[in-house]
Design an enzyme around this catalytic site. Structure first.
Site, PDB file in Angstrom:
ATOM      1  N   HIS B  76       0.847  -1.197   0.000  1.00 49.29           N
ATOM      2  CA  HIS B  76       0.000   0.000   0.000  1.00 49.29           C
ATOM      3  C   HIS B  76       0.887   1.255   0.000  1.00 49.29           C
ATOM      4  O   HIS B  76       0.696   2.165  -0.817  1.00 49.29           O
ATOM      5  CB  HIS B  76      -0.921  -0.010   1.224  1.00 49.29           C
ATOM      6  CG  HIS B  76      -1.605   1.305   1.495  1.00 49.29           C
ATOM      7  ND1 HIS B  76      -2.641   1.780   0.724  1.00 49.29           N
ATOM      8  CD2 HIS B  76      -1.382   2.256   2.444  1.00 49.29           C
ATOM      9  CE1 HIS B  76      -3.026   2.953   1.185  1.00 49.29           C
ATOM     10  NE2 HIS B  76      -2.282   3.275   2.234  1.00 49.29           N
ATOM     11  N   ASP B 105       6.585  21.478 -26.377  1.00 47.94           N
ATOM     12  CA  ASP B 105       6.600  20.138 -25.776  1.00 47.94           C
ATOM     13  C   ASP B 105       7.651  20.139 -24.678  1.00 47.94           C
ATOM     14  O   ASP B 105       8.222  21.188 -24.364  1.00 47.94           O
ATOM     15  CB  ASP B 105       6.947  19.073 -26.843  1.00 47.94           C
ATOM     16  CG  ASP B 105       6.381  17.704 -26.484  1.00 47.94           C
ATOM     17  OD1 ASP B 105       6.617  17.256 -25.345  1.00 47.94           O
ATOM     18  OD2 ASP B 105       5.696  17.096 -27.322  1.00 47.94           O
ATOM     19  N   TRP B 141       7.317  -0.196   3.805  1.00 43.67           N
ATOM     20  CA  TRP B 141       7.756   0.532   2.600  1.00 43.67           C
ATOM     21  C   TRP B 141       9.152   1.100   2.780  1.00 43.67           C
ATOM     22  O   TRP B 141       9.831   1.425   1.810  1.00 43.67           O
ATOM     23  CB  TRP B 141       6.752   1.629   2.239  1.00 43.67           C
ATOM     24  CG  TRP B 141       6.950   2.940   2.971  1.00 43.67           C
ATOM     25  CD1 TRP B 141       6.476   3.255   4.194  1.00 43.67           C
ATOM     26  CD2 TRP B 141       7.687   4.074   2.517  1.00 43.67           C
ATOM     27  NE1 TRP B 141       6.856   4.527   4.549  1.00 43.67           N
ATOM     28  CE2 TRP B 141       7.599   5.058   3.525  1.00 43.67           C
ATOM     29  CE3 TRP B 141       8.404   4.372   1.355  1.00 43.67           C
ATOM     30  CZ2 TRP B 141       8.223   6.299   3.411  1.00 43.67           C
ATOM     31  CZ3 TRP B 141       9.019   5.620   1.255  1.00 43.67           C
ATOM     32  CH2 TRP B 141       8.923   6.562   2.268  1.00 43.67           C
ATOM     33  N   SER B 168      13.011   6.202 -13.757  1.00 43.00           N
ATOM     34  CA  SER B 168      11.955   6.963 -14.440  1.00 43.00           C
ATOM     35  C   SER B 168      11.871   8.382 -13.873  1.00 43.00           C
ATOM     36  O   SER B 168      11.765   9.360 -14.625  1.00 43.00           O
ATOM     37  CB  SER B 168      10.621   6.228 -14.271  1.00 43.00           C
ATOM     38  OG  SER B 168       9.552   7.064 -14.543  1.00 43.00           O
ATOM     39  N   SER B 169      11.941   8.487 -12.545  1.00 42.64           N
ATOM     40  CA  SER B 169      11.851   9.812 -11.915  1.00 42.64           C
ATOM     41  C   SER B 169      13.029  10.697 -12.304  1.00 42.64           C
ATOM     42  O   SER B 169      12.854  11.902 -12.546  1.00 42.64           O
ATOM     43  CB  SER B 169      11.844   9.678 -10.385  1.00 42.64           C
ATOM     44  OG  SER B 169      10.703   9.009  -9.982  1.00 42.64           O
ATOM     45  N   HIS B 252      13.144  11.758   3.632  1.00 48.00           N
ATOM     46  CA  HIS B 252      12.511  12.999   4.039  1.00 48.00           C
ATOM     47  C   HIS B 252      12.347  13.986   2.891  1.00 48.00           C
ATOM     48  O   HIS B 252      11.254  14.525   2.704  1.00 48.00           O
ATOM     49  CB  HIS B 252      13.141  13.648   5.264  1.00 48.00           C
ATOM     50  CG  HIS B 252      12.147  14.598   5.863  1.00 48.00           C
ATOM     51  ND1 HIS B 252      11.112  14.184   6.644  1.00 48.00           N
ATOM     52  CD2 HIS B 252      11.954  15.920   5.677  1.00 48.00           C
ATOM     53  CE1 HIS B 252      10.332  15.199   6.937  1.00 48.00           C
ATOM     54  NE2 HIS B 252      10.821  16.274   6.360  1.00 48.00           N
ATOM     55  N   GLU B 254      11.870  13.100   0.049  1.00 45.06           N
ATOM     56  CA  GLU B 254      10.776  12.466  -0.702  1.00 45.06           C
ATOM     57  C   GLU B 254       9.411  12.992  -0.244  1.00 45.06           C
ATOM     58  O   GLU B 254       8.508  13.186  -1.055  1.00 45.06           O
ATOM     59  CB  GLU B 254      10.854  10.941  -0.526  1.00 45.06           C
ATOM     60  CG  GLU B 254       9.673  10.147  -1.071  1.00 45.06           C
ATOM     61  CD  GLU B 254       9.564  10.148  -2.595  1.00 45.06           C
ATOM     62  OE1 GLU B 254      10.529  10.540  -3.265  1.00 45.06           O
ATOM     63  OE2 GLU B 254       8.495   9.768  -3.109  1.00 45.06           O
ATOM     64  N   TYR B 256       8.788  15.929   0.643  1.00 41.47           N
ATOM     65  CA  TYR B 256       8.600  17.227  -0.026  1.00 41.47           C
ATOM     66  C   TYR B 256       8.450  17.055  -1.529  1.00 41.47           C
ATOM     67  O   TYR B 256       7.823  17.890  -2.192  1.00 41.47           O
ATOM     68  CB  TYR B 256       9.724  18.189   0.365  1.00 41.47           C
ATOM     69  CG  TYR B 256       9.610  18.473   1.839  1.00 41.47           C
ATOM     70  CD1 TYR B 256       8.600  19.298   2.313  1.00 41.47           C
ATOM     71  CD2 TYR B 256      10.427  17.837   2.761  1.00 41.47           C
ATOM     72  CE1 TYR B 256       8.419  19.489   3.664  1.00 41.47           C
ATOM     73  CE2 TYR B 256      10.260  18.026   4.122  1.00 41.47           C
ATOM     74  CZ  TYR B 256       9.253  18.849   4.566  1.00 41.47           C
ATOM     75  OH  TYR B 256       9.059  19.033   5.902  1.00 41.47           O
ATOM     76  N   SER B 267      -1.442  26.803  -5.335  1.00 40.62           N
ATOM     77  CA  SER B 267      -1.087  28.204  -5.599  1.00 40.62           C
ATOM     78  C   SER B 267      -1.612  28.693  -6.942  1.00 40.62           C
ATOM     79  O   SER B 267      -1.654  29.904  -7.187  1.00 40.62           O
ATOM     80  CB  SER B 267       0.439  28.385  -5.567  1.00 40.62           C
ATOM     81  OG  SER B 267       0.927  28.024  -4.305  1.00 40.62           O
ATOM     82  N   HIS B 301      14.964  12.870  12.279  1.00 40.73           N
ATOM     83  CA  HIS B 301      13.789  12.944  13.157  1.00 40.73           C
ATOM     84  C   HIS B 301      12.908  11.701  12.989  1.00 40.73           C
ATOM     85  O   HIS B 301      12.021  11.460  13.786  1.00 40.73           O
ATOM     86  CB  HIS B 301      13.002  14.248  12.961  1.00 40.73           C
ATOM     87  CG  HIS B 301      12.283  14.380  11.649  1.00 40.73           C
ATOM     88  ND1 HIS B 301      12.275  15.548  10.937  1.00 40.73           N
ATOM     89  CD2 HIS B 301      11.554  13.508  10.914  1.00 40.73           C
ATOM     90  CE1 HIS B 301      11.555  15.381   9.827  1.00 40.73           C
ATOM     91  NE2 HIS B 301      11.107  14.153   9.803  1.00 40.73           N
ATOM     92  N   HIS B 302      13.167  10.937  11.929  1.00 38.67           N
ATOM     93  CA  HIS B 302      12.451   9.660  11.757  1.00 38.67           C
ATOM     94  C   HIS B 302      13.076   8.580  12.628  1.00 38.67           C
ATOM     95  O   HIS B 302      12.571   7.456  12.667  1.00 38.67           O
ATOM     96  CB  HIS B 302      12.506   9.206  10.296  1.00 38.67           C
ATOM     97  CG  HIS B 302      11.769  10.116   9.364  1.00 38.67           C
ATOM     98  ND1 HIS B 302      10.436   9.981   9.095  1.00 38.67           N
ATOM     99  CD2 HIS B 302      12.186  11.192   8.643  1.00 38.67           C
ATOM    100  CE1 HIS B 302      10.052  10.919   8.242  1.00 38.67           C
ATOM    101  NE2 HIS B 302      11.094  11.676   7.961  1.00 38.67           N
ATOM    102  N   THR B 327       6.821  26.893   5.726  1.00 37.65           N
ATOM    103  CA  THR B 327       5.497  26.310   5.469  1.00 37.65           C
ATOM    104  C   THR B 327       4.413  27.275   5.958  1.00 37.65           C
ATOM    105  O   THR B 327       3.386  27.458   5.290  1.00 37.65           O
ATOM    106  CB  THR B 327       5.355  24.942   6.165  1.00 37.65           C
ATOM    107  OG1 THR B 327       6.519  24.166   5.854  1.00 37.65           O
ATOM    108  CG2 THR B 327       4.124  24.198   5.692  1.00 37.65           C
ATOM    109  N   LYS B 330       3.785  29.974   3.539  1.00 34.06           N
ATOM    110  CA  LYS B 330       2.908  29.544   2.439  1.00 34.06           C
ATOM    111  C   LYS B 330       1.445  29.576   2.856  1.00 34.06           C
ATOM    112  O   LYS B 330       0.599  30.104   2.130  1.00 34.06           O
ATOM    113  CB  LYS B 330       3.287  28.124   2.004  1.00 34.06           C
ATOM    114  CG  LYS B 330       4.527  28.105   1.161  1.00 34.06           C
ATOM    115  CD  LYS B 330       4.812  26.726   0.674  1.00 34.06           C
ATOM    116  CE  LYS B 330       5.793  26.786  -0.480  1.00 34.06           C
ATOM    117  NZ  LYS B 330       5.214  27.332  -1.700  1.00 34.06           N
ATOM    118  N   ARG B 449       1.385   0.705  15.079  1.00 32.72           N
ATOM    119  CA  ARG B 449       1.034   0.551  13.664  1.00 32.72           C
ATOM    120  C   ARG B 449       1.532  -0.793  13.142  1.00 32.72           C
ATOM    121  O   ARG B 449       2.280  -1.478  13.818  1.00 32.72           O
ATOM    122  CB  ARG B 449       1.611   1.706  12.848  1.00 32.72           C
ATOM    123  CG  ARG B 449       3.112   1.773  12.884  1.00 32.72           C
ATOM    124  CD  ARG B 449       3.657   3.068  12.329  1.00 32.72           C
ATOM    125  NE  ARG B 449       3.656   3.076  10.872  1.00 32.72           N
ATOM    126  CZ  ARG B 449       4.531   3.769  10.126  1.00 32.72           C
ATOM    127  NH1 ARG B 449       5.488   4.500  10.714  1.00 32.72           N
ATOM    128  NH2 ARG B 449       4.477   3.753   8.826  1.00 32.72           N
TER     129      ARG B 449
END
Lengths: 161, 525
Positions: B76, B105, B141, B168-169, B252, B254, B256, B267, B301-302, B327, B330, B449
């Site tokens: 998931h 293009d 994951w 790909s990315s 991390h 990722e 963002y 925006s 922090h993870h 943040t 924003k 979890r």
């Protein structure tokens, strides 16, 4: 390979008609160098950092990314001087073009030049060619269909004038 | 200009049928394929989420084997992140970036085609791993060793799939950076670019900086598994904690990568329906860049619960809290844009407002988790699940819905069904909050979890969450209906679909023609 955007110009200059068209490029050499070096430094710095700690398998992947960046830069450089120009002066029609590593120059007698603009659907997917002596040369690669049709009309009137 | 024999291949004619989609280099076709792929993956991974929630409706084991439950949670997460959210944003970039910049293009159309077609292969690998002996990868994951070193063949397949999606990315990012930097219409300076382009430019930099690190990390896992190396294998002198450091150095940023394009979409939408320019454009650009830079120095922090020196804990705690500043800028700017605006509340605006409110809740719970002593209590509880789903569902996913409702008339030439759109919005917002808000309480009460069973005291909140999950999940069928209905017909959309919309994409007819801006528009102001 590289898709390009166009800047085109048609003008009359001392009796001659000149059409020029070239890809749009919004980045200067200095900006391009800065962007490339910045990205490469980021990749290299990360790779060296992890490799220094013994996790050297990050290196080939960063190398791959730098390789892709170099390829992208080479493709961009290959197309930066692309252009096409068509000049009608006196009895001469002169075509010049450069597209990647291909370039060409063709002179034709104005009296024998024919302009053909074929569209698969009316007004869409148009292909503009000038031909003479059984040889056809495509013009207006960087133009929209509308602009191609307009250029075809202009060329016809200039050639008949 | 060239001899006919050397004319641009495929410039004037393009194949039809399946070959059109396999060989296309058109940014609109590729954008469409990205978006459909993302939708299919969203429904696949969403079905897994519903299975997870069904199992958790009651304490005890009733529906699935615990190992299969772990496979579901792992897949998931991986499919939602790499298969749904990221490709959806890339789909938006493909459709919108050239239109917004006045470019014909993407810079490298063939590379663009390859970038896309790598994805279905990787998606298929992930999905088919359920059929392999031992089932799909079940190590989470995050792919932490030692679990990911010990699993069966599906773990190797998962690593390969992650490699392919990463490639790909990276190819997509190089394409986007080159397009944005080199193909802007004359007069469209960087500081005049739409915010969506800015957020994607910065996202592309993040991807290039972090994806090779993930590729290296999972390759080291692969060699630990198959070639006897001991990078992360403690039995051979390796350091499994180092994997976590390397993973989160990618992981991390990722987060963002998943949220900055969402900021860009919101925006674009808020000024349109407020009929005012975006408040503090320059500060938005600098805030986006600040968030991206700070994302590289907060990864640990993870890992507060893993153990690290107090000085390091303090550094990562304060640096994480620092992200709240840009943040906050924003959020302030979005609210200030709406302030005294001539607001209307069409579906895209509703999703954008929900984004601002609910993403802020996710941000606040993130601040709670940034505090090391609190995090050590809440680590691996449902509080963390609630936090990141508020960020990624009401953040990333809602912005995707908002963006699709906003640009769908431009893409299809038809207006969507506003009544169904609003129904989809309300059911999604209500459903989403019913699923994830009780998870805060479950986490604070200590429910861990990634477990298929739980203590009796957690039953009621779990039942509420499961009911919400089904409301939220099935309301997405309304979304699918709206999209299909809009493609098939509906009121004709004008070129400028929304009264307050500004930008080059609204100067082309709706639906956007197959080829646009072959001649660069010149911006006069």
């Amino acid at each position: 390979m590289e898709q390009v955007n166009t800047e085109s110009l048609s003008r009359e200059s001392s009796g001659a008609f000149v059409f020029q068209s070239r890809p749009n490029c919004s980045q200067t050499h200095a900006q391009e160098r800065l962007a490339f070096r910045g990205l490469a430094a980021l990749c290299l710095g990360t790779a060296i950092g992890f490799a220094g700690m013994g996790y050297w398998l990050v290196l080939p992947f960063e190398g791959l990314v730098i390789g892709l960046l170099i390829w992208a830069r080479a493709v961009r450089h290959g197309h930066e001087s692309d252009y096409e120009s068509l000049t009608i002066e006196g009895d001469m029609v002169v075509l010049e073009w450069r597209m990647g590593n291909q370039s060409g120059h063709r002179q034709m007698n104005r009296q024998w030049v024919r302009v053909a603009c074929d569209c698969t659907v009316p007004g869409r997917s148009c292909r503009l060619c000038v031909s003479s002596h059984g040889r056809e040369t495509e013009v207006g690669h960087y133009l929209s269909d509308e602009a191609r049709l307009q250029l075809a009309a202009t060329l016809r009137s200039k050639l008949q004038a | 200009m060239s001899d006919a024999a050397h004319a641009h291949p495929g410039h004037h004619t393009h194949p039809t049928g399946i070959m059109r989609w396999l060989t296309t280099t058109n940014h609109k076709d590729i954008g469409t394929m990205y978006l459909w792929f993302a939708l299919i993956m969203l429904f696949s991974a969403g079905s897994m989420a519903l299975l997870i929630r069904t199992e958790l409706f009651q304490p005890g084991l009733q529906l699935v084997h615990p190992d299969f439950f772990n496979q579901l949670t792992t897949m998931h997460g991986l499919i939602m992140i790499f298969g749904a959210i990221m490709p959806a944003f890339t789909g938006f970039a493909n459709w919108q970036v050239p239109l917004m910049l006045g470019a014909p293009d993407m810079a490298f159309p063939r590379l663009n085609n390859w970038s896309f077609w790598l994805l279905p292969a990787a998606g298929l690998m992930l999905m088919s791993s359920f059929l392999l002996p031992g089932g799909a990868a079940a190590g989470g994951w995050t792919m932490y060793p030692p679990l990911f070193i010990q699993g069966g063949i599906s773990y190797d397949l998962t690593i390969l799939a992650v490699h392919i999606m990463g490639l790909s990315s990276i190819m997509g990012s190089i394409n986007i950076i080159t397009t944005i930097l080199n193909m802007r219409a004359p007069g469209l300076t960087l500081m005049k670019m739409p915010m969506f382009c800015w957020t994607w430019l910065i996202t592309a930099y993040l991807l290039i900086a972090t994806m090779p690190v993930l590729a290296g990390a999972v390759t080291m896992l692969l060699t630990d598994r198959n070639f006897g190396t001991h990078f992360f294998n403690a039995a051979g002198g390796g350091d499994p904690v180092m994997f976590q450091h390397i993973f989160w150095f990618f992981g991390h940023p990722e987060v963002y990568i998943l949220i900055l394009p969402a900021f860009g979409i919101v925006s674009q939408i808020i000024p349109t329906f407020s009929r005012k320019p975006l408040f503090g454009y320059a500060s938005m650009v600098y805030a986006t860049a600040s968030i991206a830079i700070l994302s590289f120095i907060v990864w640990a922090h993870h890992m507060f619960a893993v153990g690290m020196p107090v000085a390091a804990q303090l550094f990562f705690m304060f640096s994480t809290m620092l992200i709240a500043v840009p943040t906050g800028v924003k959020v302030f700017n979005w609210v200030a844009t709406m302030w005294k605006g001539s607001l209307t509340f069409e579906t895209p605006m509703l999703f954008a407002i929900a984004f601002v409110c609910l993403f802020t809740i996710g941000g606040f719970s993130g601040l709670v988790l940034a505090m090391a002593p609190v995090d050590i209590q809440l680590q691996d509880t449902y509080y963390v699940v609630a936090h990141f789903h508020y960020v990624l569902v009401s953040g990333a996913l809602f912005s995707i819905f908002a963006g699709i409702y906003y640009w769908l008339p431009k893409w299809t030439g038809h207006m969507y069904d506003e009544r169904l759109g609003k129904l989809h919005f309300w059911l999604s917002v209500i459903g989403m909050n019913i699923v994830f808000f009780p998870m805060h309480f479950l986490g604070l009460a200590g429910m861990p979890r990634r477990i298929p069973d739980y203590a009796l005291q957690f039953t009621e909140f779990n039942q509420i969450a499961t009911v919400g999950a089904f409301i939220f999940g099935f309301s997405q069928l309304i979304f699918l209906t709206v999209v299909l209905k809009t493609i098939r017909g509906g009121a004709k959309a004008p070129a400028r679909v929304w009264e307050g919309a500004e930008g080059l994409e609204w100067t082309v007819p709706s639906p956007a023609p197959y080829h646009t801006f072959e001649v660069a528009p010149v911006l006069s102001k």
